[in-house]
Design a protein around this motif. Structure first.
Motif, mmCIF file in Angstrom:
data_model
loop_
_atom_site.group_PDB
_atom_site.id
_atom_site.type_symbol
_atom_site.label_atom_id
_atom_site.label_comp_id
_atom_site.label_asym_id
_atom_site.label_seq_id
_atom_site.Cartn_x
_atom_site.Cartn_y
_atom_site.Cartn_z
ATOM 1 N N ARG A 310 0.805 -1.225 0.000
ATOM 2 C CA ARG A 310 0.000 0.000 0.000
ATOM 3 C C ARG A 310 0.847 1.289 0.000
ATOM 4 O O ARG A 310 0.350 2.379 0.278
ATOM 5 N N LEU A 325 1.465 11.900 -6.603
ATOM 6 C CA LEU A 325 0.758 11.989 -5.324
ATOM 7 C C LEU A 325 0.259 13.420 -5.244
ATOM 8 O O LEU A 325 1.040 14.360 -5.392
ATOM 9 N N TRP A 327 -2.045 16.390 -3.179
ATOM 10 C CA TRP A 327 -2.676 16.763 -1.919
ATOM 11 C C TRP A 327 -2.875 18.278 -1.841
ATOM 12 O O TRP A 327 -2.278 19.033 -2.620
ATOM 13 N N ASP A 331 -6.843 18.264 1.917
ATOM 14 C CA ASP A 331 -6.970 16.861 1.498
ATOM 15 C C ASP A 331 -5.676 16.092 1.746
ATOM 16 O O ASP A 331 -4.577 16.623 1.529
ATOM 17 N N LYS A 332 -5.817 14.857 2.135
ATOM 18 C CA LYS A 332 -4.649 13.986 2.260
ATOM 19 C C LYS A 332 -4.198 13.570 0.871
ATOM 20 O O LYS A 332 -4.981 13.636 -0.085
ATOM 21 N N ASN A 333 -2.946 13.092 0.764
ATOM 22 C CA ASN A 333 -2.453 12.765 -0.572
ATOM 23 C C ASN A 333 -3.151 11.545 -1.169
ATOM 24 O O ASN A 333 -3.491 10.592 -0.476
ATOM 25 N N GLN A 334 -3.345 11.656 -2.494
ATOM 26 C CA GLN A 334 -4.007 10.583 -3.236
ATOM 27 C C GLN A 334 -3.168 10.260 -4.467
ATOM 28 O O GLN A 334 -2.679 11.181 -5.131
ATOM 29 N N PRO A 335 -3.003 8.986 -4.802
ATOM 30 C CA PRO A 335 -2.249 8.663 -6.018
ATOM 31 C C PRO A 335 -3.075 8.945 -7.270
ATOM 32 O O PRO A 335 -4.266 8.638 -7.312
ATOM 33 N N LEU A 336 -2.393 9.538 -8.273
ATOM 34 C CA LEU A 336 -3.061 9.856 -9.532
ATOM 35 C C LEU A 336 -2.235 9.264 -10.680
ATOM 36 O O LEU A 336 -1.252 9.864 -11.119
ATOM 37 N N ILE A 342 -8.872 11.875 -9.849
ATOM 38 C CA ILE A 342 -9.137 11.862 -8.402
ATOM 39 C C ILE A 342 -10.061 13.023 -8.057
ATOM 40 O O ILE A 342 -10.090 14.036 -8.751
ATOM 41 N N LYS A 343 -10.802 12.815 -6.993
ATOM 42 C CA LYS A 343 -11.737 13.862 -6.570
ATOM 43 C C LYS A 343 -11.305 14.367 -5.196
ATOM 44 O O LYS A 343 -11.245 13.590 -4.227
ATOM 45 N N LEU A 344 -10.948 15.643 -5.125
ATOM 46 C CA LEU A 344 -10.599 16.264 -3.850
ATOM 47 C C LEU A 344 -11.830 17.019 -3.341
ATOM 48 O O LEU A 344 -12.884 16.984 -3.992
#
Lengths: 438, 273
Positions: A310, A325, A327, A331-336, A342-344
């Protein structure tokens, strides 16, 4: 009065004072730039530095002219009371062997001395030799080189063009003053817009063992709309392109993702273009500032991403599986990943393509060649001056009663002690030759 | 291959150390018969040092200029080389090794503490100007350093000029040392001029600007101007002997700052890419 001013301007003490002042100014620029806010690039543009450089120019020019008129011909020297070396040959006379003077002259010539004059009578003969006459011109060349370097510097300051452009792979840019970045110098009396168009056809960084960066290859197309000239050139490390008097070299590069950013509430598109991010690997992060009311988006790049327990790891610097990544402050970081969305909290980000962007440095400088020429002349002058310093030699053969006295005298302003050794060795050689052959 | 290189480096280190010990014995116990063996030992060390450089060059495929270890290896070779070449013409300066050898040991020892593994030549270094720029930089440093060592010896000998025997008596007369100091400074000044010119050529093709006033460029210029001033004072104001020696001691500081004070060992002076 005027002559006094000339003398003052050409004085060695003024030259030393000016040189010391320039050194101290540059030192202050490097040591106290944080306090004075004047680093070396700013120091050299101050009126104090300019004024001192102007005086150096004047002083060097006048000194060189006066020196040429004073010392261009090797001066005559007179025998001193106490010569450097004396040889006594008992029972010998000048008259007994007319070849003696010729023999010594041959010896001097073989040791590199140029015979300037010879005078001979029944009881005395004097040979005047010299070495290193080109050494004098070495000094003149060196001073001339300083003038050329300073003039080249001034030319560079007023005509030099040093600025950057940023181009994304597959796109083109018209190089006008409005599109320039990192402007360090623009010409004061010429156009600041090169006017041609640059297209970055492709960009490829090359890595050894997928780890060590070794080279890049940027393919550029230049188009001159006025002359209708088109040129396709490659830019590599240490191998810049050139077009219309401009040199184009790569300064840095990065990844440019095609990002579509939309407002979650209204669906308004905030961005749908390539964004030049200063990111090459996970160690770098960069951000995009959105219009007021939206948070800044922060990015970290994994060019060759791999998921492990993960967490994202990077395998190589090559963009085989690019993942960002993303953020914000909220918002916390999200992989793109490439092709993902991705939706923030306030915006949605879609990543549809990836290219490179490159930052090129454009330069054109008429003073550069002049400075190189100055350095070349200066080095030649220094070599002439020190490898071959001016020396004078006076060999006097004198009949004193029943013995012949050979005195060697002379001078070398730069290396007097080594000159003394040279003359002592020469005297030994003369003594040996004369004793053996007669 | 790298094993052979390390063995050669250690032979070199041992040689410089023994050479230093013999010269120091000659100094402290006033036994001049130890001077020549110390000099021979320095030659032996230099020979091993040269072989180590050749071995590394062959193994890496590029001149040793990458990283602290390679810089130390090459720089100390120039320092040793210029000293030993000088002794071929002026045998009476062979005692200079008592100051040269420990400096070589120190710099090379420091280099050995860093990474010694072979790495490819970093992209900016892939230029023919590298050879000229770095070569003349080390040549200039070595010449200025030799002038510095002679300055120390001059001041030392001048202080003990009354003593006939002893170590200072092994060196040439003071005026000869003075001339040699000038010779080394002039040689270094010319070399540094070439270093700056070659660096400008290189920078132009690499960074698109021949001069950027970065700290190392600025300090190189300061150093060059300082030695230019030293030469001017010696040649036009007749600053000989102790004055020239003190100038040499002060001027070498600018050279040390431009070499080590600003971190040249970590890479090219202005970051590219």
């Amino acid at each position: 009065m005027n002559y006094r001013i000339l003398q003052w301007l050409s004085s060695r003490k003024l030259a030393i004072t000016l040189l010391t002042s320039l050194i101290l100014l540059l030192l202050s620029g490097t040591l106290f730039s944080k306090v004075t806010l004047l680093g070396p690039p700013e120091i050299v543009k101050t009126w104090v530095f300019m004024l001192l450089s102007g005086f150096v120019l004047l002083s060097t020019a006048i000194c060189s002219i006066l020196r040429i008129s004073r010392n261009s011909k090797p001066g005559e020297i007179t025998p001193s009371e106490k010569p450097l070396v004396s040889i006594i040959l008992p029972g010998r006379t000048i008259g007994e062997n007319l070849n003696l003077v010729i023999q010594i002259k041959q010896l001097l010539s073989s040791a590199g001395w140029v015979i300037r004059s010879t005078s001979k009578s029944d009881w005395e003969a004097v040979i005047h030799g010299s070495k290193g006459d080109a050494g004098f011109w070495g000094s003149i060349l060196f001073h001339a080189s300083l003038l050329i370097i300073i003039l080249g510097g001034v030319l560079s300051l007023y005509t030099g063009f040093y600025a950057g452009i940023v181009v994304t792979e597959g796109q083109s840019l018209e190089v006008t003053e409005n599109n320039l970045v990192d402007i360090s110098r623009l010409p004061k009396f010429a156009t600041s817009s090169p006017g041609f168009r640059v297209e970055l056809e492709s960009f490829e960084p090359i890595f050894e063992q997928n780890r060590f960066f070794t080279q890049y290859l940027a393919r550029l197309t230049f188009t001159d709309p006025i002359k209708g000239k088109i040129s396709l050139q490659n830019v590599k490390i240490n191998n810049p392109a050139s077009f219309g008097w401009y040199e184009i070299s790569l300064y840095r590069y990065g990844f440019a993702p095609l990002l579509k950013i939309t407002d979650n509430a209204t669906g308004q598109v905030l961005n749908d273009a390539y964004v030049n991010l200063v990111v090459l690997d996970p160690a770098d992060s960069d951000s995009i500032i959105l219009p007021p009311g939206y948070p800044s988006l922060h990015f970290r790049m994994f060019p060759d991403a791999q998921m492990q327990n993960r967490t994202i790891r990077n395998r190589s610097p090559l963009p085989k599986n690019p993942v960002f990544l993303v953020w914000t402050a909220e918002d916390k970081n999200q992989p793109l990943p490439l092709g993902g969305k991705i939706k923030l909290q306030k915006v949605a980000v879609q990543f549809t393509d990836l290219q490179y962007w490159a930052n090129f440095r454009l330069s054109r400088d008429a003073g550069q060649g002049v400075i190189y020429l100055g350095f070349g002349i200066g080095i030649l002058g220094l070599v002439l001056r020190f490898a071959n310093p001016r020396k004078h030699l006076l060999v006097t053969l004198k009949q004193v009663d029943e013995q012949l006295e050979i005195a060697l005298d002379g001078s070398c302003a730069y290396f007097p002690a080594l000159f003394q050794q040279e003359i002592t060795a020469l005297a030994g050689k003369i003594e040996r030759e004369i004793t053996c052959k007669n | 291959m790298q094993k052979l290189e390390i063995i050669l480096v250690w032979i070199g280190l041992l040689g410089y150390l023994l050479g230093f010990a013999l010269l120091l014995t000659s100094l402290t116990f006033r036994r001049s018969r130890f001077t020549k063996p110390g000099w021979y030992m320095s030659w032996l060390a230099f020979f091993a040092h040269t072989l180590a450089i050749v071995t590394r060059w062959i193994a890496s495929g590029h001149p040793p200029v990458e990283g602290n270890y390679e810089n130390a290896l090459l720089g100390t070779w120039f320092i040793g080389g210029i000293f030993l070449a000088g002794t071929l013409k002026h045998r009476r300066i062979m005692g200079m090794g008592v100051l040269i050898n420990p400096i070589i040991l120190f710099i090379l020892g420091m280099g050995l503490q860093t990474k010694t593994e072979l790495v490819p030549l970093s992209p900016p270094y892939q230029s023919n100007w590298l050879w000229i720029h770095v070569g003349f930089a080390w040549l200039a440093f070595s010449a200025f350093f030799a002038a510095f060592v002679l300055a120390v010896i001059y001041l030392w000998k001048a202080k003990y000029s009354g003593k006939k025997n002893g170590f200072p008596a092994q060196f040439p007369e003071l005026p000869v040392i003075d001339d040699l100091m000038l010779g080394f400074i002039a040689f270094g000044f010319i070399s540094q001029g070439l270093q700056i010119a070659a660096g400008a050529f290189w920078a132009s093709s690499l960074w698109g600007s021949y001069w950027s006033w970065d700290p190392i460029e600025t300090w190189s210029l300061i150093c060059w101007l300082t030695y230019g001033l030293t030469l001017h004072l010696r040649l036009t104001q007749n600053w000989r002997g102790s004055r020239l020696a003190w100038l040499s001691l002060l001027a070498v500081v600018t050279e040390i700052v431009s070499f080590w004070g600003l971190g040249i060992g970590t890479g090219p002076h202005t970051p590219l890419l």
